[in-house]
Design an enzyme around this catalytic site. Structure first.
Site, PDB file in Angstrom:
ATOM      1  N   LYS A  11       1.558 -18.974  15.798  1.00  0.00           N
ATOM      2  CA  LYS A  11       0.847 -19.102  13.920  1.00  0.00           C
ATOM      3  C   LYS A  11       1.305 -20.033  13.526  1.00  0.00           C
ATOM      4  O   LYS A  11       2.623 -21.180  13.505  1.00  0.00           O
ATOM      5  CB  LYS A  11       2.180 -17.083  13.749  1.00  0.00           C
ATOM      6  CG  LYS A  11       1.934 -16.004  14.480  1.00  0.00           C
ATOM      7  CD  LYS A  11       2.847 -14.447  14.512  1.00  0.00           C
ATOM      8  CE  LYS A  11       2.519 -13.926  14.868  1.00  0.00           C
ATOM      9  NZ  LYS A  11       3.417 -12.763  14.349  1.00  0.00           N
ATOM     10  N   TYR A  51      -6.212  -8.737  11.116  1.00  0.00           N
ATOM     11  CA  TYR A  51      -5.094  -7.307  11.598  1.00  0.00           C
ATOM     12  C   TYR A  51      -5.522  -5.995  10.659  1.00  0.00           C
ATOM     13  O   TYR A  51      -4.273  -5.514  10.164  1.00  0.00           O
ATOM     14  CB  TYR A  51      -3.824  -7.802  10.528  1.00  0.00           C
ATOM     15  CG  TYR A  51      -3.001  -9.084  11.400  1.00  0.00           C
ATOM     16  CD1 TYR A  51      -2.408  -8.940  12.533  1.00  0.00           C
ATOM     17  CD2 TYR A  51      -3.440 -10.590  11.746  1.00  0.00           C
ATOM     18  CE1 TYR A  51      -1.491 -10.081  13.590  1.00  0.00           C
ATOM     19  CE2 TYR A  51      -2.400 -11.291  12.025  1.00  0.00           C
ATOM     20  CZ  TYR A  51      -1.764 -11.113  13.211  1.00  0.00           C
ATOM     21  OH  TYR A  51      -0.948 -12.175  14.109  1.00  0.00           O
ATOM     22  N   ASN A 114       7.393 -15.332  13.208  1.00  0.00           N
ATOM     23  CA  ASN A 114       7.932 -15.364  14.233  1.00  0.00           C
ATOM     24  C   ASN A 114       7.517 -16.085  15.706  1.00  0.00           C
ATOM     25  O   ASN A 114       7.483 -15.800  16.862  1.00  0.00           O
ATOM     26  CB  ASN A 114       8.676 -13.677  14.659  1.00  0.00           C
ATOM     27  CG  ASN A 114       6.673 -12.884  14.670  1.00  0.00           C
ATOM     28  OD1 ASN A 114       5.754 -13.607  15.197  1.00  0.00           O
ATOM     29  ND2 ASN A 114       7.056 -11.939  14.725  1.00  0.00           N
ATOM     30  N   HIS A 117       1.775 -14.149  17.946  1.00  0.00           N
ATOM     31  CA  HIS A 117       1.560 -12.723  18.310  1.00  0.00           C
ATOM     32  C   HIS A 117       0.617 -12.991  20.018  1.00  0.00           C
ATOM     33  O   HIS A 117       0.920 -13.534  20.401  1.00  0.00           O
ATOM     34  CB  HIS A 117       0.693 -12.791  17.378  1.00  0.00           C
ATOM     35  CG  HIS A 117      -0.716 -11.446  17.694  1.00  0.00           C
ATOM     36  ND1 HIS A 117      -0.451 -10.358  17.504  1.00  0.00           N
ATOM     37  CD2 HIS A 117      -1.670 -11.682  18.882  1.00  0.00           C
ATOM     38  CE1 HIS A 117      -1.505 -10.049  17.469  1.00  0.00           C
ATOM     39  NE2 HIS A 117      -2.319 -10.463  18.910  1.00  0.00           N
ATOM     40  N   GLU A 128      -9.287  -8.716  21.721  1.00  0.00           N
ATOM     41  CA  GLU A 128      -9.072  -9.586  20.106  1.00  0.00           C
ATOM     42  C   GLU A 128      -8.786 -10.899  21.244  1.00  0.00           C
ATOM     43  O   GLU A 128      -9.743 -11.759  20.574  1.00  0.00           O
ATOM     44  CB  GLU A 128      -7.141  -9.714  20.807  1.00  0.00           C
ATOM     45  CG  GLU A 128      -6.738  -8.719  19.562  1.00  0.00           C
ATOM     46  CD  GLU A 128      -4.608  -8.313  19.937  1.00  0.00           C
ATOM     47  OE1 GLU A 128      -3.819  -8.200  18.756  1.00  0.00           O
ATOM     48  OE2 GLU A 128      -4.182  -8.737  20.410  1.00  0.00           O
TER      49      GLU A 128
END
Length: 140
Positions: A11, A51, A114, A117, A128
């Site tokens: 990310k 998302y 965080n 993913h 995905e």
């Protein structure tokens, strides 16, 4: 044990801090192989589409904005039970609850930032991976 593939995204908070190599090393040290990888900058529309499953959740807008804020590294990891292994290596979503040595414990800045993913199930992984990669790009 089944050989699986799973999607991983490094990310914006991690790419901004130049952690791609350190994160990749954790995946590889855990026995996962990177069979596809590219650095991209998602548009807000692309992040929103990816998302979309979270569209009704209160954090959706913030998540989309964050994921479109800076480049990400999308990759396909392959290995025995790759989905579960990736989730183990990532650690708990909240870095405060993540086990020592996991990516999120070592690198995450917060629950929202965080660092990584990962797909949560085989069907999700398939969808995905197809979102970001053509079959020709999977070179494992």
């Amino acid at each position: 044990m089944a050989i699986e593939r799973t999607l991983s995204i490094i990310k914006p908070d991690a790419t901004r801090r130049n952690l791609t190599g350190k994160i990749n090393a954790k995946f590889e040290d855990a026995g996962l192989r990177i069979v596809a990888q590219k650095r991209i900058h998602l548009s807000p529309a692309q992040a929103g589409q990816f998302y979309a499953v979270h569209k009704e959740r209160p954090f959706y807008g913030e998540l989309v904005e964050f994921m479109a804020s800076e480049p990400v590294v999308v990759q396909v990891l392959e290995g025995e039970n790759a989905i579960a292994k990736n989730r183990e290596v990532m650690g708990a979503t909240n870095p405060a609850n993540a086990d020592a040595g996991t990516i999120r414990k070592e690198f995450a800045l917060s629950v929202g930032e965080n660092s990584v993913h990962g797909s949560d199930a085989a069907e999700t992984a398939k969808e995905e991976i197809a979102f970001f990669f053509s079959g020709l790009e999977l070179v494992g």
